[in-house]
Design a protein around this motif. Structure first.
Motif, mmCIF file in Angstrom:
data_model
loop_
_atom_site.group_PDB
_atom_site.id
_atom_site.type_symbol
_atom_site.label_atom_id
_atom_site.label_comp_id
_atom_site.label_asym_id
_atom_site.label_seq_id
_atom_site.Cartn_x
_atom_site.Cartn_y
_atom_site.Cartn_z
ATOM 1 N N THR A 364 69.483 -182.310 72.707
ATOM 2 C CA THR A 364 69.248 -180.896 72.384
ATOM 3 C C THR A 364 69.799 -180.537 71.011
ATOM 4 O OG1 THR A 364 71.296 -180.264 73.519
ATOM 5 C CG2 THR A 364 69.276 -180.222 74.807
ATOM 6 N N MET A 365 70.851 -181.238 70.591
ATOM 7 C CA MET A 365 71.405 -180.984 69.261
ATOM 8 C C MET A 365 70.410 -181.362 68.174
ATOM 9 S SD MET A 365 75.046 -182.286 67.706
ATOM 10 C CE MET A 365 75.792 -181.442 66.291
ATOM 11 N N ALA A 366 69.636 -182.418 68.398
ATOM 12 C CA ALA A 366 68.617 -182.824 67.434
ATOM 13 C C ALA A 366 67.574 -181.724 67.259
ATOM 14 C CB ALA A 366 67.951 -184.118 67.897
ATOM 15 N N ILE A 367 67.204 -181.073 68.365
ATOM 16 C CA ILE A 367 66.207 -179.998 68.309
ATOM 17 C C ILE A 367 66.799 -178.751 67.668
ATOM 18 C CG2 ILE A 367 64.727 -178.494 69.698
ATOM 19 C CD1 ILE A 367 64.627 -180.765 71.780
ATOM 20 N N ILE A 399 81.664 -170.408 66.068
ATOM 21 C CA ILE A 399 82.021 -169.520 67.186
ATOM 22 C C ILE A 399 81.355 -169.992 68.480
ATOM 23 C CG2 ILE A 399 81.864 -167.162 68.075
ATOM 24 C CD1 ILE A 399 82.030 -166.192 65.168
ATOM 25 N N GLY A 400 80.097 -170.416 68.399
ATOM 26 C CA GLY A 400 79.388 -170.894 69.584
ATOM 27 C C GLY A 400 80.080 -172.071 70.260
ATOM 28 N N PRO A 401 80.412 -173.163 69.511
ATOM 29 C CA PRO A 401 81.112 -174.284 70.131
ATOM 30 C C PRO A 401 82.493 -173.917 70.667
ATOM 31 C CG PRO A 401 80.139 -174.960 68.063
ATOM 32 C CD PRO A 401 79.984 -173.480 68.144
ATOM 33 N N VAL A 419 76.121 -179.006 80.732
ATOM 34 C CA VAL A 419 75.538 -177.777 80.183
ATOM 35 C C VAL A 419 76.451 -177.181 79.112
ATOM 36 C CG1 VAL A 419 74.909 -175.393 80.722
ATOM 37 C CG2 VAL A 419 74.165 -177.245 82.225
ATOM 38 N N MET A 420 77.761 -177.127 79.381
ATOM 39 C CA MET A 420 78.710 -176.553 78.426
ATOM 40 C C MET A 420 78.770 -177.384 77.133
ATOM 41 S SD MET A 420 79.998 -173.753 79.578
ATOM 42 C CE MET A 420 78.356 -173.413 80.202
ATOM 43 N N ILE A 421 78.777 -178.699 77.283
ATOM 44 C CA ILE A 421 78.800 -179.567 76.095
ATOM 45 C C ILE A 421 77.491 -179.450 75.317
ATOM 46 C CG2 ILE A 421 78.909 -181.964 75.323
ATOM 47 C CD1 ILE A 421 80.790 -182.523 77.651
ATOM 48 N N THR A 422 76.391 -179.290 76.048
ATOM 49 C CA THR A 422 75.092 -179.105 75.398
ATOM 50 C C THR A 422 75.082 -177.827 74.565
ATOM 51 O OG1 THR A 422 73.924 -180.272 77.169
ATOM 52 C CG2 THR A 422 72.623 -178.790 75.799
ATOM 53 N N ILE A 423 75.623 -176.748 75.119
ATOM 54 C CA ILE A 423 75.700 -175.474 74.378
ATOM 55 C C ILE A 423 76.586 -175.630 73.146
ATOM 56 C CG2 ILE A 423 76.523 -173.094 74.501
ATOM 57 C CD1 ILE A 423 75.714 -173.103 77.460
ATOM 58 N N PHE A 427 75.014 -175.268 69.249
ATOM 59 C CA PHE A 427 75.498 -174.303 68.256
ATOM 60 C C PHE A 427 76.146 -175.008 67.060
ATOM 61 C CE2 PHE A 427 75.577 -171.060 71.803
ATOM 62 C CZ PHE A 427 74.637 -170.226 71.227
ATOM 63 N N SER A 428 76.808 -176.136 67.330
ATOM 64 C CA SER A 428 77.470 -176.866 66.256
ATOM 65 C C SER A 428 76.486 -177.343 65.194
ATOM 66 C CB SER A 428 78.218 -178.065 66.847
ATOM 67 O OG SER A 428 78.814 -178.829 65.831
#
Length: 507
Positions: A364-367, A399-401, A419-423, A427-428
């Motif tokens: 998801t970070m790639a997207i 702020i998001g991470p 899910v939390m790590i994905t969020i 954001f990172s």
């Protein structure tokens, strides 16, 4: 008869332009709409004289051709070249460059991640403690910290093509030798991993500088987003393929795979890419004009000239970038190095499950990295200042991470933790459109060197965080304290960034 002849003489010319002439007019299908193609034999005929129509037709064709090709490039569509534009199409050259860059960045990170998975069976085999495991994980960064500054200066002087080519060749060799070193001795393993980091330290400065030369300003964030998307996708590839190859081939399987892919990429890169679009034989003139019109010229360093370190460090925008890189690397390497171990020790999942839980956030970070780049370019095109855009993107990236890592402390299942790590990682990735691009904004001539300085500081932070996590876990028996510390660091750096960062050129 005389009257009839007289009448025929004074009739308008268009009555003498018969239907037969119109049958000689053909139409060609362009990629926008149909356009008349007049037979050269009748091209000079007109309602008001042949010469005038001939000139008007020529001008319209030229204007249409230029507009058609420019619009095709501006929108990133397939464009044609030369007289064969009606039938043959080609991808814009700068998109080939960014595609190859995304591939090597994918391999760059996949080679790192292999060790994050392989270290679990290696630790069981050799009886390593959590603290020593952190030392092994951080050994990659020992070489990485030195090559960042040197590599950045080399990129400023010689361009990104040769520097990253040598880097890819050397880190592929180090990847291939890692299983042998692990079986030989711990010292050999640490030395090979340090050499591996030394080779990989040139990747990000090379990417930043090369893309700044190949893309106009209003496309640069998207180009970096695509390249960094490949970088984060490398985490997914490494985390998913490594357990599979280790199970079927053995511990050396994934190391052989990724080193072979690196050498295959190298053969394509050397023959297809140039340091600057002006040196390319494949680029069209219209695409070259578009690139040059959308960026400011930044001369390369002269031979023997050193970047002004004291001058760079005398300005607060430089320190804003350095602190942003420190915080970004601190949080990034904690998650990169410890995520499989985290899922295995906290939620007691097996190695394959831990790899899958770890892979989803990186995918998801790639997207999200591409989304961040596209959003940044959209805001710039909409008229917002570079300073405003860089501050907004970086604020989201910190702020998001920070909030997500605080929530991770309360996760009770591996699904919620994922899910939390994905969020957090999603954001990172907005930092790519923040501090990572800001180096070219404030110091285009010294961007590679500035990237090296900030990346070295960030690498030092990554070493401390990677080793520190191991000691914290061994000392306190949980990850919670270190996750809270990392979240607070995100919040403090976000405030510092918004006070001192700028999108204006400083050097």
């Amino acid at each position: 008869m005389e009257a009839i002849k007289f009448t025929n003489k004074i009739q308008p010319h268009f009555q003498s332009f018969s239907n037969t002439h119109f049958r000689l007019i053909k139409f060609r299908n362009t990629h926008l709409r149909f356009q008349p193609k007049i037979n050269k034999k009748w091209e000079s005929l007109s309602l008001y004289g042949g010469e005038r129509l001939k000139k008007e037709t020529f001008l319209k064709r030229e204007i249409f051709s230029v507009k058609c090709r420019a619009e095709g490039i501006e929108r990133g569509l397939l464009v044609g070249g030369g007289r064969s534009e009606e039938r043959e199409f080609m991808v814009a050259e700068r998109f080939k460059v960014v595609a190859l860059m995304a591939c090597v960045m994918c391999l760059c990170n996949a080679d790192r991640v292999v060790m994050s998975v392989a270290i679990v069976p290696l630790a069981a085999k050799h009886g390593w403690s959590s603290a020593f495991l952190g030392i092994v994980q951080s050994s990659f960064l020992w070489g990485y910290i030195f090559s960042s500054v040197i590599g950045g200066a080399l990129v400023d002087k010689y361009g990104g093509k040769k520097v990253i080519a040598w880097g890819a060749a050397l880190w592929s060799l180090a990847t291939l030798l890692t299983p042998w070193a692990a079986n030989h001795s711990t010292i050999s393993l640490l030395a090979i991993r340090a050499f591996f980091g030394l080779a990989e330290g040139v990747a990000l400065p090379s990417m930043n500088t090369l893309l700044s030369r190949w893309f106009p300003c209003h496309e640069r964030a998207t180009a970096v987003g695509i390249s960094m998307g490949g970088f984060h996708l490398g985490n997914v590839v490494g985390l998913v393929l490594t357990p599979l190859f280790m199970t079927s081939v053995g511990i050396s399987g994934p190391f052989i795979l990724f080193s072979s892919l690196g050498l295959l990429w190298l053969t394509t890169w050397i023959s297809r890419v140039t340091n600057d679009p002006q040196e390319s034989n494949s680029i069209t003139k219209s695409e070259l004009r578009l690139i040059q019109a959308g960026k400011s010229d930044s001369p390369t360093l002269k031979k023997g000239e050193l970047p002004p370190l004291r001058l760079l460090l005398s300005k607060m925008p430089t320190w804003a970038i350095i602190f942003a890189n420190v915080t970004n690397n601190w949080g990034y390497f904690v998650l990169l190095s410890w995520m499989p171990v985290y899922f295995k020790t906290v939620f007691h999942v097996n190695l394959k499950q831990a790899a899958w839980f770890s892979a989803v956030p990186w995918g998801t970070m790639a997207i999200s990295g591409y989304v961040a780049g596209a959003a940044s370019d959209f805001l710039i095109k909409a008229g917002y200042s570079l300073t405003f855009v860089r501050k907004v993107m970086q604020s989201i990236g910190f702020i998001g991470p920070g909030v997500a890592l605080l929530c991770l402390n309360f996760a009770k299942t591996p699904e919620v933790a994922a899910v939390m790590i994905t969020i957090a990682l999603s954001f990172s990735s907005f930092s790519q459109a923040g501090f990572l691009l800001n180096m070219q904004d404030i110091a285009p001539q010294y961007a590679g060197f500035l990237h090296g300085i900030s990346n070295s500081a960030g690498t030092l932070a990554a070493i401390i965080s990677t080793i520190g996590t191991g000691f914290f876990v061994q000392w306190l028996g949980s990850f919670q304290a270190f996750l809270t510390l990392t979240a607070c660091l995100y919040f403090v750096t976000a405030i510092f960034w918004n006070i001192y960062a700028t999108g204006e050129r400083v050097f």
